[in-house]
Design a protein around this motif. Structure first.
Motif, PDB file in Angstrom:
ATOM      1  N   ASP A  80      31.367  47.720 -10.315  1.00  0.00           N
ATOM      2  CA  ASP A  80      32.120  48.209  -9.165  1.00  0.00           C
ATOM      3  C   ASP A  80      33.393  47.387  -8.979  1.00  0.00           C
ATOM      4  N   THR A  81      34.146  47.704  -7.934  1.00  0.00           N
ATOM      5  CA  THR A  81      35.445  47.051  -7.716  1.00  0.00           C
ATOM      6  C   THR A  81      35.309  45.592  -7.309  1.00  0.00           C
ATOM      7  N   ASP A  82      34.097  45.151  -6.966  1.00  0.00           N
ATOM      8  CA  ASP A  82      33.860  43.737  -6.668  1.00  0.00           C
ATOM      9  C   ASP A  82      33.319  42.989  -7.887  1.00  0.00           C
ATOM     10  N   ASN A  83      33.368  43.656  -9.045  1.00  0.00           N
ATOM     11  CA  ASN A  83      32.915  43.058 -10.310  1.00  0.00           C
ATOM     12  C   ASN A  83      31.404  42.863 -10.382  1.00  0.00           C
ATOM     13  N   HIS A  84      30.661  43.575  -9.560  1.00  0.00           N
ATOM     14  CA  HIS A  84      29.208  43.541  -9.660  1.00  0.00           C
ATOM     15  C   HIS A  84      28.762  44.520 -10.743  1.00  0.00           C
ATOM     16  N   ILE A  85      27.900  44.061 -11.615  1.00  0.00           N
ATOM     17  CA  ILE A  85      27.443  44.877 -12.740  1.00  0.00           C
ATOM     18  C   ILE A  85      25.994  45.280 -12.529  1.00  0.00           C
ATOM     19  N   LYS A  86      25.738  46.573 -12.708  1.00  0.00           N
ATOM     20  CA  LYS A  86      24.376  47.095 -12.648  1.00  0.00           C
ATOM     21  C   LYS A  86      24.047  47.698 -14.010  1.00  0.00           C
ATOM     22  N   LYS A  87      23.095  47.086 -14.709  1.00  0.00           N
ATOM     23  CA  LYS A  87      22.700  47.582 -16.025  1.00  0.00           C
ATOM     24  C   LYS A  87      21.769  48.777 -15.876  1.00  0.00           C
ATOM     25  N   LEU A  88      21.925  49.747 -16.761  1.00  0.00           N
ATOM     26  CA  LEU A  88      21.016  50.887 -16.783  1.00  0.00           C
ATOM     27  C   LEU A  88      19.669  50.454 -17.357  1.00  0.00           C
ATOM     28  N   SER A  89      18.611  51.018 -16.841  1.00  0.00           N
ATOM     29  CA  SER A  89      17.273  50.544 -17.205  1.00  0.00           C
ATOM     30  C   SER A  89      16.831  51.036 -18.578  1.00  0.00           C
ATOM     31  N   ARG A  90      17.417  52.144 -19.055  1.00  0.00           N
ATOM     32  CA  ARG A  90      17.016  52.702 -20.347  1.00  0.00           C
ATOM     33  C   ARG A  90      18.221  52.735 -21.284  1.00  0.00           C
ATOM     34  N   PRO A  91      17.991  52.556 -22.576  1.00  0.00           N
ATOM     35  CA  PRO A  91      19.103  52.620 -23.527  1.00  0.00           C
ATOM     36  C   PRO A  91      19.784  53.988 -23.508  1.00  0.00           C
ATOM     37  N   LEU A  92      21.077  53.990 -23.738  1.00  0.00           N
ATOM     38  CA  LEU A  92      21.797  55.245 -23.920  1.00  0.00           C
ATOM     39  C   LEU A  92      21.421  55.871 -25.261  1.00  0.00           C
ATOM     40  N   ILE A  93      21.334  55.029 -26.289  1.00  0.00           N
ATOM     41  CA  ILE A  93      20.917  55.461 -27.625  1.00  0.00           C
ATOM     42  C   ILE A  93      19.900  54.444 -28.107  1.00  0.00           C
ATOM     43  N   ALA A  94      18.653  54.855 -28.233  1.00  0.00           N
ATOM     44  CA  ALA A  94      17.562  53.905 -28.447  1.00  0.00           C
ATOM     45  C   ALA A  94      17.515  53.344 -29.863  1.00  0.00           C
ATOM     46  N   HIS A  95      18.052  54.069 -30.846  1.00  0.00           N
ATOM     47  CA  HIS A  95      17.994  53.593 -32.225  1.00  0.00           C
ATOM     48  C   HIS A  95      18.955  54.422 -33.066  1.00  0.00           C
ATOM     49  N   ALA A  96      19.273  53.918 -34.235  1.00  0.00           N
ATOM     50  CA  ALA A  96      20.102  54.673 -35.167  1.00  0.00           C
ATOM     51  C   ALA A  96      19.327  55.890 -35.665  1.00  0.00           C
ATOM     52  N   PRO A  97      20.011  56.954 -36.072  1.00  0.00           N
ATOM     53  CA  PRO A  97      19.307  58.124 -36.597  1.00  0.00           C
ATOM     54  C   PRO A  97      18.656  57.838 -37.939  1.00  0.00           C
ATOM     55  N   ALA A  98      17.815  58.741 -38.384  1.00  0.00           N
ATOM     56  CA  ALA A  98      17.160  58.597 -39.689  1.00  0.00           C
ATOM     57  C   ALA A  98      18.206  58.466 -40.782  1.00  0.00           C
ATOM     58  N   GLY A  99      17.931  57.569 -41.724  1.00  0.00           N
ATOM     59  CA  GLY A  99      18.854  57.350 -42.818  1.00  0.00           C
ATOM     60  C   GLY A  99      19.798  56.190 -42.618  1.00  0.00           C
ATOM     61  N   TYR A 100      19.689  55.508 -41.443  1.00  0.00           N
ATOM     62  CA  TYR A 100      20.578  54.383 -41.130  1.00  0.00           C
ATOM     63  C   TYR A 100      19.752  53.175 -40.715  1.00  0.00           C
ATOM     64  N   THR A 101      20.273  51.990 -40.983  1.00  0.00           N
ATOM     65  CA  THR A 101      19.557  50.756 -40.693  1.00  0.00           C
ATOM     66  C   THR A 101      19.827  50.288 -39.261  1.00  0.00           C
ATOM     67  N   SER A 102      19.282  49.133 -38.919  1.00  0.00           N
ATOM     68  CA  SER A 102      19.503  48.554 -37.592  1.00  0.00           C
ATOM     69  C   SER A 102      20.870  47.881 -37.477  1.00  0.00           C
ATOM     70  N   SER A 103      21.673  47.884 -38.531  1.00  0.00           N
ATOM     71  CA  SER A 103      23.077  47.461 -38.412  1.00  0.00           C
ATOM     72  C   SER A 103      23.837  48.617 -37.773  1.00  0.00           C
ATOM     73  N   PHE A 104      23.775  48.670 -36.472  1.00  0.00           N
ATOM     74  CA  PHE A 104      24.178  49.835 -35.683  1.00  0.00           C
ATOM     75  C   PHE A 104      24.752  49.293 -34.381  1.00  0.00           C
ATOM     76  N   ARG A 105      26.084  49.157 -34.312  1.00  0.00           N
ATOM     77  CA  ARG A 105      26.655  48.378 -33.198  1.00  0.00           C
ATOM     78  C   ARG A 105      28.140  48.684 -32.982  1.00  0.00           C
ATOM     79  N   ASP A 106      28.656  48.096 -31.908  1.00  0.00           N
ATOM     80  CA  ASP A 106      30.093  48.084 -31.578  1.00  0.00           C
ATOM     81  C   ASP A 106      30.619  49.463 -31.167  1.00  0.00           C
ATOM     82  N   PRO A 107      30.092  50.046 -30.079  1.00  0.00           N
ATOM     83  CA  PRO A 107      30.563  51.368 -29.667  1.00  0.00           C
ATOM     84  C   PRO A 107      32.008  51.346 -29.163  1.00  0.00           C
TER      85      PRO A 107
END
Length: 392
Positions: A33-60
């Motif tokens: 928010d505008t006071d720089n308070h951060i609220k993390k979402l409780s669930r991942p937006l994307i839980a894992h890479a799709p089939a065929g890809y490794t866990s080197s999955f980063r930097d959106p």
């Protein structure tokens, strides 16, 4: 991150290890928010890479369009080939994979990090870091390169570039990696580079400093080539100015404050060497501008505190022979940024003298050489417990 109404939406990678030290990576979200308070979402937006890809999955990299949001994420196939995955969301909550961006096969390495997409004059420009890129593709010297790719068009929904141009190195110096780029609200493409390479030991490690950031750079295109220059506001850092006065083919400016800038124009067929040293001249950073052969070389072998020797201590840019060369060399204590021919090439790196850089020497065939030096305003300093002075 993207501003959404009066909040900032943040998308980031959770890159963790399990109890048996296996990597897990997922894309997470938060709101600030505008006071720089951060609220993390409780669930991942994307839980894992799709089939065929490794866990080197980063930097959106988040991109807003008229019909929704896209995320470009660095990835690796299970056959250890670098990739960039394209995801789409209408609401920043539910994300679907659109496929793999058609990065040319010779530009992928064994994994890709830090994809960033900007538009310049309606052309898409992709900045990314392909680890393990073949030296046959581009003969870079750093442990990992930071590259860019210009294309004629991009269809994000189909994850397709149209006519991607030749892969090009973003910075020809020693230490640029993980450059982050955005389109500003006024349309300018702006970038900041991380000056520090993974898996390289730096002299500042023992002081618990992990690298630093470059100046903010504006990116422009001319004839398909990417130009980089410090944003205009950087000029406001200039304070005391000095003209170069040559005696016996040498000009020296002394008692500089560690943060300064040199503008230098070297006429065709002339060669000039610039040395940056401390007051005792116990070490130096050397920049050679050879307008005869069309080269700029930076040599950090003799600074007094060597590091990353396995990857070479000199870097060189090839230009057109027998033509005037202009450089803008910016020194900020342990960083140099050298902008060549109005940003056609850039060479960035770290160097560590035994004391503050405070002497600038220019020597060589100085006929018609034009040069000017400015000191820069410095950041506020603060003392710390170990009696060292560190910059906030």
């Amino acid at each position: 991150a993207l501003p959404i109404d009066d909040q900032l939406f943040i998308m980031y990678t959770g890159n963790v290890r399990t109890a048996d030290w296996q990597r897990e990576s997922y894309q997470l979200g938060a709101w600030m928010d505008t006071d720089n308070h951060i609220k993390k979402l409780s669930r991942p937006l994307i839980a894992h890479a799709p089939a065929g890809y490794t866990s080197s999955f980063r930097d959106p990299d988040l991109i807003r369009t008229d019909h929704g949001y896209y995320a470009l994420i660095g990835a690796q196939t299970t056959t250890e080939i670098g990739a960039i995955l394209v995801y789409f969301s209408k609401d920043l909550t539910t994300w679907t994979c659109q496929g793999e961006l058609n990065v040319p096969a010779n530009a992928r390495g064994y994994t890709i990090e830090c994809p960033n997409l900007v538009w310049i004059d309606q052309q898409p420009v992709l900045l990314f870091c392909p680890q393990g890129l073949s030296q046959a593709t581009i003969p870079y010297q750093n442990i990992y390169p930071n590259m860019y790719l210009v294309a004629d068009q991009l269809d994000l929904a189909q994850a397709q570039f149209t006519e991607p141009h030749a892969l090009t190195q973003l910075d020809d110096g020693f230490d640029v990696y993980a450059t982050q780029a955005i389109n500003a609200p006024d349309g300018r493409a702006l970038a900041v580079s991380w000056i520090g390479l993974p898996e390289i030991s730096y002299p500042t490690d023992r002081e618990n400093w992990a690298h630093c950031l470059s100046l903010v750079k504006e990116l422009t295109l001319k004839d398909g080539h990417l130009y980089q220059n410090p944003v205009a506001a950087v000029d406001d850092l200039r304070t005391t100015a000095y003209d170069l006065v040559f005696e016996q083919q040498r000009a020296t400016v002394t008692a500089l404050n560690g943060s300064f800038e040199l503008l230098l124009t070297v006429p065709a067929d002339k060669t000039v060497t610039v040395n940056i040293a401390d007051q005792q001249e116990s070490g130096q950073l050397q920049v050679t501008v050879d307008a005869n052969h069309g080269q700029v070389m930076i040599d950090r072998r003799h600074t007094g505190n060597s590091f990353a020797e396995d990857y070479g201590q000199t870097r060189q840019v090839e230009l057109t022979a027998h033509k005037t060369i202009k450089i803008r060399l910016i020194i900020d204590v342990s960083v140099f940024e050298c902008y060549i021919d109005n940003g056609y090439s850039v060479m960035t790196g770290r160097f560590f003298l035994n004391a503050t850089p405070s002497r600038l020497n220019v020597q060589g065939d100085i006929t018609a050489v034009i040069g000017k030096v400015w000191e820069w305003r410095q950041s506020e300093h603060t003392g710390v417990d170990n009696n060292e002075t560190k910059i906030k």
